[in-house]
Design a protein around this motif. Structure first.
Motif, short mmCIF file in Angstrom:
data_model
loop_
_atom_site.label_atom_id
_atom_site.label_comp_id
_atom_site.label_asym_id
_atom_site.label_seq_id
_atom_site.Cartn_x
_atom_site.Cartn_y
_atom_site.Cartn_z
N VAL A 14 58.08 28.07 31.62
CA VAL A 14 58.49 28.68 30.35
C VAL A 14 57.97 30.11 30.25
O VAL A 14 58.69 31.03 29.83
N SER A 15 56.71 30.33 30.66
CA SER A 15 56.14 31.67 30.61
C SER A 15 56.92 32.63 31.49
O SER A 15 57.26 33.75 31.09
N GLY A 16 57.20 32.18 32.72
CA GLY A 16 57.94 33.04 33.63
C GLY A 16 59.33 33.34 33.13
O GLY A 16 59.82 34.47 33.24
N TRP A 170 47.59 33.43 38.10
CA TRP A 170 47.79 32.89 36.77
C TRP A 170 48.80 33.72 35.99
O TRP A 170 49.05 34.89 36.31
N ASP A 171 49.38 33.08 34.99
CA ASP A 171 50.35 33.72 34.11
C ASP A 171 50.05 33.32 32.67
O ASP A 171 49.73 32.16 32.40
N ASN A 192 53.33 39.59 28.30
CA ASN A 192 53.08 38.65 29.38
C ASN A 192 52.11 39.30 30.37
O ASN A 192 52.18 40.51 30.63
N ARG A 193 51.19 38.47 30.91
CA ARG A 193 50.24 38.94 31.91
C ARG A 193 50.32 38.05 33.14
O ARG A 193 50.34 36.83 33.01
N PHE A 218 52.91 43.26 30.73
CA PHE A 218 54.14 43.76 30.12
C PHE A 218 54.04 43.62 28.62
O PHE A 218 53.81 42.52 28.10
N LEU A 219 54.21 44.71 27.88
CA LEU A 219 54.13 44.73 26.42
C LEU A 219 55.53 44.95 25.86
O LEU A 219 56.17 45.97 26.13
#
Length: 238
Positions: A14-16, A170-171, A192-193, A218-219
């Protein structure tokens, strides 16, 4: 453990997906270089009643430079307390004090109340961390309270045992849950980091571990110019 691993993999997917979906519609993005230092510590209180759940402590501190590593951007102090509810799962709650110098504008303080759940299963040479964190954010330059959800999934692959070298990936995705208009926050995807690096410990019983690697931040700035920070991240764990 199987359920925790499955939920962790779902969280990473989901994060990716959120990261790449957002990136695909970015109109303009500025890039910057940064240098982030962090120290993390956690442990179990010694004097406890055998009939009660184990109590733990948490503390992390951060010092961050951006503007091509030449300017102070942020510092964080974050203590917390936890209760171990299973062999590899802990419920946490705590406070954080953040000082931020934005690229444009004046320095401001932020105070956070946070709660989180962590699960740290392992399988063979792999170590996993799944973390869900809920933050209530208070700013000294505004009256609105901003609510934010953070979802992190981490994989650590042991490469050698003595000294202990490992590969770390990690994400973490950040989601604003409400509008906080007086501090310029809109509900939706925030940032996201992604981190990729190497971990080192002198031997498995050593109390200190270090991790050094590349962190991509990413902001998402809806209605403005997005930012992509390329960061050298240096971390110490105790």
């Amino acid at each position: 453990m199987v359920l925790s691993l499955r939920s962790s993999l779902v969280a990473l997917a989901v994060s990716g997906a959120a990261f790449f979906a957002t990136g695909s519609v970015v109109g303009q993005t500025t890039d910057d270089l940064g240098l982030w230092f962090a120290a993390f510590g956690n442990g179990e209180f010694e004097s406890q009643d055998d009939s009660s759940l184990p109590k733990l402590w948490w503390f992390d501190a951060h010092y961050r430079l951006l503007d091509n590593t030449g300017g102070f951007h942020q510092s964080i102090l974050r203590p917390g307390l936890g209760v171990k509810v299973a062999e590899d799962q802990v419920l946490w709650a705590g406070y954080a004090w953040i000082v931020t110098q934005p690229a444009v504008g004046f320095e401001f303080d932020e105070h956070r109340i946070w709660q989180q759940w962590t699960a740290a299963p392992s399988r063979g040479d792999f170590r996993f961390l799944h973390r869900s964190r809920f933050e209530q954010r208070f700013f000294d330059n505004g009256d609105d309270v901003a609510l934010r959800w953070r979802q992190l999934f981490r994989i650590q692959r042991l490469l050698t045992t003595c000294p202990e070298w490992s590969l770390v990936l990690w994400d973490e995705a950040f989601i604003h849950l409400n509008d906080a208009e007086d501090v310029g926050i809109e509900a939706g995807f925030d940032q996201n980091r992604v981190f990729l690096g190497l971990g080192h410990r002198r031997c498995p019983s050593a109390p200190v571990r270090t991790e050094v690697g590349y962190l991509n931040q990413f902001l998402n700035r809806r209605g403005g110019v997005d930012t992509m920070n390329h960061i050298l991240s240096i971390n110490f764990f105790y």
